[in-house]
Design an enzyme around this catalytic site. Structure first.
Site, mmCIF file in Angstrom:
data_model
loop_
_atom_site.group_PDB
_atom_site.id
_atom_site.type_symbol
_atom_site.label_atom_id
_atom_site.label_comp_id
_atom_site.label_asym_id
_atom_site.label_seq_id
_atom_site.Cartn_x
_atom_site.Cartn_y
_atom_site.Cartn_z
ATOM 1 N N ASP A 1 58.663 68.584 21.220
ATOM 2 C CA ASP A 1 57.261 68.459 21.604
ATOM 3 C C ASP A 1 56.519 67.587 20.586
ATOM 4 O O ASP A 1 56.887 66.440 20.378
ATOM 5 C CB ASP A 1 56.669 69.866 21.747
ATOM 6 C CG ASP A 1 55.260 69.904 22.324
ATOM 7 O OD1 ASP A 1 55.131 69.843 23.560
ATOM 8 O OD2 ASP A 1 54.313 69.988 21.530
ATOM 9 N N ARG A 2 55.491 68.102 19.922
ATOM 10 C CA ARG A 2 54.761 67.287 18.950
ATOM 11 C C ARG A 2 55.693 66.809 17.839
ATOM 12 O O ARG A 2 55.611 65.672 17.375
ATOM 13 C CB ARG A 2 53.601 68.077 18.323
ATOM 14 C CG ARG A 2 52.628 68.692 19.297
ATOM 15 C CD ARG A 2 52.059 67.694 20.285
ATOM 16 N NE ARG A 2 51.240 66.682 19.624
ATOM 17 C CZ ARG A 2 50.726 65.615 20.251
ATOM 18 N NH1 ARG A 2 50.985 65.416 21.538
ATOM 19 N NH2 ARG A 2 49.972 64.755 19.601
ATOM 20 N N HIS B 1 45.306 69.552 28.617
ATOM 21 C CA HIS B 1 44.950 69.631 27.198
ATOM 22 C C HIS B 1 44.997 68.269 26.521
ATOM 23 O O HIS B 1 44.281 68.037 25.542
ATOM 24 C CB HIS B 1 45.886 70.604 26.479
ATOM 25 C CG HIS B 1 47.331 70.222 26.533
ATOM 26 N ND1 HIS B 1 48.036 70.090 27.717
ATOM 27 C CD2 HIS B 1 48.216 69.930 25.539
ATOM 28 C CE1 HIS B 1 49.277 69.741 27.451
ATOM 29 N NE2 HIS B 1 49.411 69.623 26.152
ATOM 30 N N HIS C 1 60.264 74.833 28.637
ATOM 31 C CA HIS C 1 59.833 73.928 27.576
ATOM 32 C C HIS C 1 60.282 74.413 26.192
ATOM 33 O O HIS C 1 60.662 73.604 25.342
ATOM 34 C CB HIS C 1 58.313 73.788 27.610
ATOM 35 C CG HIS C 1 57.752 72.909 26.540
ATOM 36 N ND1 HIS C 1 58.003 71.558 26.468
ATOM 37 C CD2 HIS C 1 56.954 73.200 25.472
ATOM 38 C CE1 HIS C 1 57.380 71.039 25.421
ATOM 39 N NE2 HIS C 1 56.738 72.015 24.804
#
Length: 290
Positions: free
Chosen positions: A105-106, A150, A270
């Site tokens: 992810d990030r 988001h 995820h």
């Protein structure tokens, strides 16, 4: 709260910025970067597996967990370029000039930037459940973009996003822990509470990290794309099959950046390092053998 059996370190990586990191195992080093809205704890199962024959370094990213959270006085404070430099500085401070790097992810976006900016340091590169930043904004369109609301909220100028999220942080961050998971039991109550605690204490820096991906990170990626820069090391990407849902060829997007690519799809949600740790550890071991 840290990974059982791992030692906690606090390492200075830049002026006024120290990262909290869990370190365990011995052998060739690999750095594991967490995603949103998590901390280094998301790697607890995979890290324990890899530590059998690797030195495993799991930091909280700048602005997350128990790492420092500098105020975003410029767009570069939370650019992926800056956060990638943190990861390299961390590894070097722990005695590793060259290391494998995996991100979720990030953390995968930070790993992406590290692979381009520091090819002499990063020997192998893995990214879990993202698409490159430029492609991310291109593939999100129409009502399907609602899944990433988001991204648009945090792209707004400083003020409103921080106020809205800070007003109900547990509801906001908990929403993603709920809807992005296919196996809620994979995130036990104590770990979930730690994620929510850490995220609530980091709203401005988390927003700044996301805001950078709607601005300065795009500029950096476009410059590399125009210059023909690509990953020089072996790359593994593991993703959910979002391409089928959103109408794009994920493997083709990644192939444009990674000449030596192993692209894999997973049936896990995820939070795949927690939902399917054996599968993810195997993917990383396969990468490290290339």
């Amino acid at each position: 709260m840290t990974i059982p059996g791992f030692a906690s370190h606090r390492v200075q990586v830049a002026d006024g910025v120290a990262l909290n990191a869990a370190v365990g195992g011995t052998g060739r080093p690999i750095v594991l970067l967490h995603g949103f809205p998590q901390t280094h704890l998301m790697w607890r199962h995979v890290a324990a597996d890899l530590a059998a024959d690797h030195t495993v370094i799991c930091p909280d990213l700048r602005g997350y967990g128990d790492s420092d959270k500098p105020a975003a006085h410029s767009p570069d404070t939370y650019s992926k370029r800056t956060m990638a430099a943190d990861a390299v500085a961390l590894a070097r401070a722990l005695g590793h000039e060259r290391f494998a790097l995996a991100g979720h992810d990030r953390g995968a976006l930070v790993a992406f930037r590290a692979g381009l900016d520091h090819p002499d340091a990063v020997t192998h590169l893995a990214m879990l459940d993202v698409v490159p930043t430029l492609d991310m904004w291109d593939v999100l369109h129409g009502v399907n973009a609602a899944v990433a609301f988001h991204l648009y909220l945090t792209a707004q100028p400083p003020g409103l996003p921080e106020q809205l999220i800070g007003g109900a942080p547990d509801a906001f961050f908990g929403h993603f822990l709920d809807v992005w998971s296919r196996d809620p039991a994979a995130i036990p109550a104590a770990v979930r509470a730690e994620y929510l605690r850490a995220s609530a204490a980091a709203v401005p820096s988390i927003v700044a990290d996301f805001r950078a991906s709607a601005g300065i990170d795009i500029d950096h990626d476009r410059a590399d794309l125009a210059a023909g820069n690509r990953f020089a090391m072996p790359v593994t990407v593991v993703q959910q099959d979002w391409g089928a849902a959103l109408g794009y060829d994920a493997a083709a997007l990644w192939s444009a950046w990674a000449p030596d690519l192993d692209h894999r799809l997973t049936t896990a949600g995820h939070f795949m390092a927690e939902e399917a740790p054996t599968e993810i550890a195997e993917a990383l071991r396969s990468l490290l053998a290339r």
